[in-house]
Design a protein around this motif. Structure first.
Motif, mmCIF file in Angstrom:
data_model
loop_
_atom_site.group_PDB
_atom_site.id
_atom_site.type_symbol
_atom_site.label_atom_id
_atom_site.label_comp_id
_atom_site.label_asym_id
_atom_site.label_seq_id
_atom_site.Cartn_x
_atom_site.Cartn_y
_atom_site.Cartn_z
ATOM 1 N N VAL A 6 0.815 -1.117 0.051
ATOM 2 C CA VAL A 6 0.125 0.019 0.073
ATOM 3 C C VAL A 6 0.791 1.345 0.002
ATOM 4 C CG1 VAL A 6 -1.520 1.518 1.264
ATOM 5 C CG2 VAL A 6 -1.835 -1.101 1.055
ATOM 6 N N ILE A 7 1.777 1.140 0.919
ATOM 7 C CA ILE A 7 2.796 2.451 0.963
ATOM 8 C C ILE A 7 3.841 2.490 0.197
ATOM 9 C CG2 ILE A 7 3.948 3.978 2.423
ATOM 10 C CD1 ILE A 7 2.343 2.724 4.917
ATOM 11 N N LEU A 8 4.037 3.171 -0.860
ATOM 12 C CA LEU A 8 5.074 3.023 -1.890
ATOM 13 C C LEU A 8 6.363 3.680 -1.146
ATOM 14 C CD1 LEU A 8 3.228 3.637 -5.096
ATOM 15 C CD2 LEU A 8 3.617 1.569 -3.927
ATOM 16 N N ARG A 9 6.198 5.085 -0.960
ATOM 17 C CA ARG A 9 7.183 6.081 -0.237
ATOM 18 C C ARG A 9 6.991 7.161 0.517
ATOM 19 N NH1 ARG A 9 9.264 5.727 -5.527
ATOM 20 N NH2 ARG A 9 7.356 5.856 -6.636
ATOM 21 N N PRO A 10 7.662 7.761 1.406
ATOM 22 C CA PRO A 10 7.334 8.863 1.841
ATOM 23 C C PRO A 10 7.526 10.217 0.750
ATOM 24 C CG PRO A 10 9.040 8.077 2.837
ATOM 25 C CD PRO A 10 8.775 6.919 1.845
ATOM 26 N N ILE A 11 6.669 10.997 1.015
ATOM 27 C CA ILE A 11 6.790 12.347 0.151
ATOM 28 C C ILE A 11 7.567 13.298 1.340
ATOM 29 C CG2 ILE A 11 5.686 14.272 -0.684
ATOM 30 C CD1 ILE A 11 3.210 12.268 -1.420
ATOM 31 N N ILE A 12 8.705 13.380 0.831
ATOM 32 C CA ILE A 12 9.732 14.372 1.458
ATOM 33 C C ILE A 12 9.817 15.717 0.822
ATOM 34 C CG2 ILE A 12 12.033 14.735 2.642
ATOM 35 C CD1 ILE A 12 10.619 12.540 3.496
ATOM 36 N N THR A 13 9.015 16.867 1.091
ATOM 37 C CA THR A 13 9.078 18.134 0.640
ATOM 38 C C THR A 13 9.105 19.276 1.824
ATOM 39 O OG1 THR A 13 6.596 18.391 0.637
ATOM 40 C CG2 THR A 13 7.795 17.543 -1.543
ATOM 41 N N GLU A 14 9.177 20.266 1.735
ATOM 42 C CA GLU A 14 9.334 21.417 2.568
ATOM 43 C C GLU A 14 7.952 21.409 3.345
ATOM 44 O OE1 GLU A 14 10.595 26.015 3.118
ATOM 45 O OE2 GLU A 14 11.048 24.914 1.091
#
Length: 99
Positions: A6-14
């Motif tokens: 289900v979880i592909l990757r975390p979204i790391i943005t500001e």
């Protein structure tokens, strides 16, 4: 569907890192996943208590390479809010320390 599917990757943005202080995290998830799937997967994988899940379908952007035109892929983004007594998710905590 398995929790790891289900979880592909975390979204790391500001902006997503700013939400980590309020225990709000963003993940890119499987396009067939529902809110319930995401809630169960985050609870299983990270061992936290999920308060709320919001999901947004993000359309692909138009991209060009010279005379050739195409699209980036469509994706689904989940914003997960944790309860106040939940622990922090380590993936986002490590990114804050590296700054």
């Amino acid at each position: 569907m398995q929790a790891r599917d289900v979880i592909l990757r975390p979204i790391i943005t500001e902006s997503s890192m700013a939400g980590a202080d309020r225990k709000v995290y963003q993940f890119e998830v499987n396009r067939k996943a529902t809110k319930t799937d995401v809630k169960v997967a985050v609870a299983d994988v990270f061992g936290v208590t999920v308060k709320k899940v919001n999901i947004a379908n993000v359309r692909g952007k138009n991209k060009r390479m010279g005379r050739y035109q195409g699209l980036t892929r469509n994706r689904k983004k989940a914003t997960v809010s944790l309860t106040a007594d939940s622990k922090d998710i380590e993936v986002f905590k490590n990114q804050e320390e590296n700054k």
